[in-house]
Design a protein around this motif. Sequence first.
Motif, PDB file in Angstrom:
ATOM      1  N   GLU A   1       0.834  -1.215   0.000  1.00 18.08           N
ATOM      2  CA  GLU A   1       0.000   0.000   0.000  1.00 18.08           C
ATOM      3  C   GLU A   1       0.859   1.250   0.000  1.00 18.08           C
ATOM      4  OE1 GLU A   1      -3.889  -1.809   2.381  1.00 18.08           O
ATOM      5  OE2 GLU A   1      -2.375  -0.638   3.447  1.00 18.08           O
ATOM      6  N   ALA A   2       1.963   1.236   0.779  1.00 16.99           N
ATOM      7  CA  ALA A   2       2.854   2.397   0.829  1.00 16.99           C
ATOM      8  C   ALA A   2       3.517   2.621  -0.525  1.00 16.99           C
ATOM      9  CB  ALA A   2       3.911   2.196   1.916  1.00 16.99           C
TER      10      ALA A   2
ATOM     11  N   GLU B   1       0.986   4.058  -2.954  1.00 16.24           N
ATOM     12  CA  GLU B   1       0.721   5.479  -2.651  1.00 16.24           C
ATOM     13  C   GLU B   1       1.874   6.358  -3.108  1.00 16.24           C
ATOM     14  OE1 GLU B   1      -0.648   8.315   1.122  1.00 16.24           O
ATOM     15  OE2 GLU B   1      -0.179   6.179   1.425  1.00 16.24           O
ATOM     16  N   THR B   2       3.115   5.857  -2.975  1.00 17.48           N
ATOM     17  CA  THR B   2       4.278   6.625  -3.415  1.00 17.48           C
ATOM     18  C   THR B   2       4.283   6.802  -4.936  1.00 17.48           C
ATOM     19  OG1 THR B   2       5.587   5.794  -1.560  1.00 17.48           O
ATOM     20  CG2 THR B   2       6.797   6.699  -3.431  1.00 17.48           C
TER      21      THR B   2
ATOM     22  N   THR C   1       1.591   6.396  -7.124  1.00 16.18           N
ATOM     23  CA  THR C   1       0.378   6.947  -7.745  1.00 16.18           C
ATOM     24  C   THR C   1      -0.262   8.075  -6.945  1.00 16.18           C
ATOM     25  OG1 THR C   1      -1.093   5.365  -6.628  1.00 16.18           O
ATOM     26  CG2 THR C   1      -0.092   4.670  -8.720  1.00 16.18           C
ATOM     27  N   GLY C   2       0.084   8.192  -5.677  1.00 16.66           N
ATOM     28  CA  GLY C   2      -0.562   9.191  -4.835  1.00 16.66           C
ATOM     29  C   GLY C   2      -1.946   8.790  -4.369  1.00 16.66           C
ATOM     30  N   GLN C   3      -2.331   7.536  -4.628  1.00 12.80           N
ATOM     31  CA  GLN C   3      -3.649   7.036  -4.242  1.00 12.80           C
ATOM     32  C   GLN C   3      -3.520   6.041  -3.089  1.00 12.80           C
ATOM     33  OE1 GLN C   3      -6.522   8.091  -5.721  1.00 12.80           O
ATOM     34  NE2 GLN C   3      -5.319   9.463  -7.035  1.00 12.80           N
ATOM     35  N   GLU C   4      -4.470   6.126  -2.167  1.00 11.88           N
ATOM     36  CA  GLU C   4      -4.515   5.168  -1.064  1.00 11.88           C
ATOM     37  C   GLU C   4      -5.459   4.025  -1.452  1.00 11.88           C
ATOM     38  OE1 GLU C   4      -5.522   6.873   2.663  1.00 11.88           O
ATOM     39  OE2 GLU C   4      -3.863   8.325   2.656  1.00 11.88           O
ATOM     40  N   ILE C   5      -4.908   2.836  -1.546  1.00  7.71           N
ATOM     41  CA  ILE C   5      -5.685   1.646  -1.930  1.00  7.71           C
ATOM     42  C   ILE C   5      -5.583   0.610  -0.821  1.00  7.71           C
ATOM     43  CG2 ILE C   5      -5.906  -0.238  -3.606  1.00  7.71           C
ATOM     44  CD1 ILE C   5      -4.802   1.603  -5.714  1.00  7.71           C
ATOM     45  N   ASP C   6      -6.707   0.121  -0.378  1.00 15.18           N
ATOM     46  CA  ASP C   6      -6.749  -0.896   0.671  1.00 15.18           C
ATOM     47  C   ASP C   6      -6.522  -2.268   0.038  1.00 15.18           C
ATOM     48  OD1 ASP C   6      -7.184  -2.523   2.840  1.00 15.18           O
ATOM     49  OD2 ASP C   6      -8.984  -1.486   3.529  1.00 15.18           O
TER      50      ASP C   6
END
Length: 346
Positions: A115-116, A119-120, A122-127
């Motif tokens: 997940e980290a 996010e790094t 794409t800038g998106q938080e995905i569960d």
Amino acid sequence: MNRGQSFLLLLIGSVAILTIFVILPFVEYVIASAILAYILFPFHVRLSRWLRSLLSRRIRASLARRLGNMLSALGLILTAIVSVILPVAYISWVFARDLADIARGNSDIDVVAIEAEIETLTGQEIDVGELLTMGGQLLIDSLFGGVSGIVTTGLRASVGLSLALFLVYYTLIDGPMFVRWLRSTSPLPQHVTSDLVDRVDSMTRGVVIGHIVVALLQAVVAGIGLWAAGIPDVVFWTFVMAVLALVPLVGAFFVWGPAAAYLVAIDQVTAGVFLAVYGVLVIAMVDNYARPLVIDQQAHLNPAVILLGVFGGIYSIGFTGLFVGPIVIGVLAATLETFREDYDAI
């Protein structure tokens, strides 16, 4: 058609429907036993011939023939139990256990690191953990009817395997007689029946050996690479690759490629690079070289058709559908080809 013929056809149809109704709960094991017997039969012919020649020196030829057939069939079944059935049963059990753990969110995969990294990049938080849980639950519902259905499926499989082994024994013993009966009973002209039987045989051999065996070989080779690289739940992912490997060139890559990226994401760069190199030089080569060597070009089916048969078979009848689905489609293709050539109707 007279009244007697009409009544006989009605009786045959009624009994056939009742027969299907009786065997329907175990139809996948009946088909699986036929496939296993088909694979073992060439070995049975050679082994029984050797045993007959050995026994005929001590006992009568007729008795040596019967005893040789029985000992050959029993020996091959014991060999299949040790080399095929027990490993497949173990893999199936581990697969079901790991799938249940994933559905409960208990996977050993480092979800936080993935997940980290996402996010790094794409800038998106995905569960990712929730996606894995949903995917695992969906597979369990499709294959076993829920987590509680795993135990029921296991008990049913035990009974089905016992039945399948008996069927394999009698198919090896009486298989040639059954084929001769089919040939003599078929309403088709003799040359059409022979052509159809030969095409079905060629198509089945091509599907079983040229596609399924190569896919299983590629999955095992890829599984060894995942294990050496330290990927968790290796048996589960090996099973997934066995299905995906039926798509030539890129199938197993959908597992080992992301697995290599996953190792890099959790700072195991050496292991990730090793898996990537191993995948390109070893796993991909199994597909590129083994498949053309063993596949029967006359029995070649489009990989998309094979994949459709695999997923449709698994969804319809469970694990054995991995083998049954492509073979059913292959037999349909052989029948259509026979119809086209012998009757010139297409």
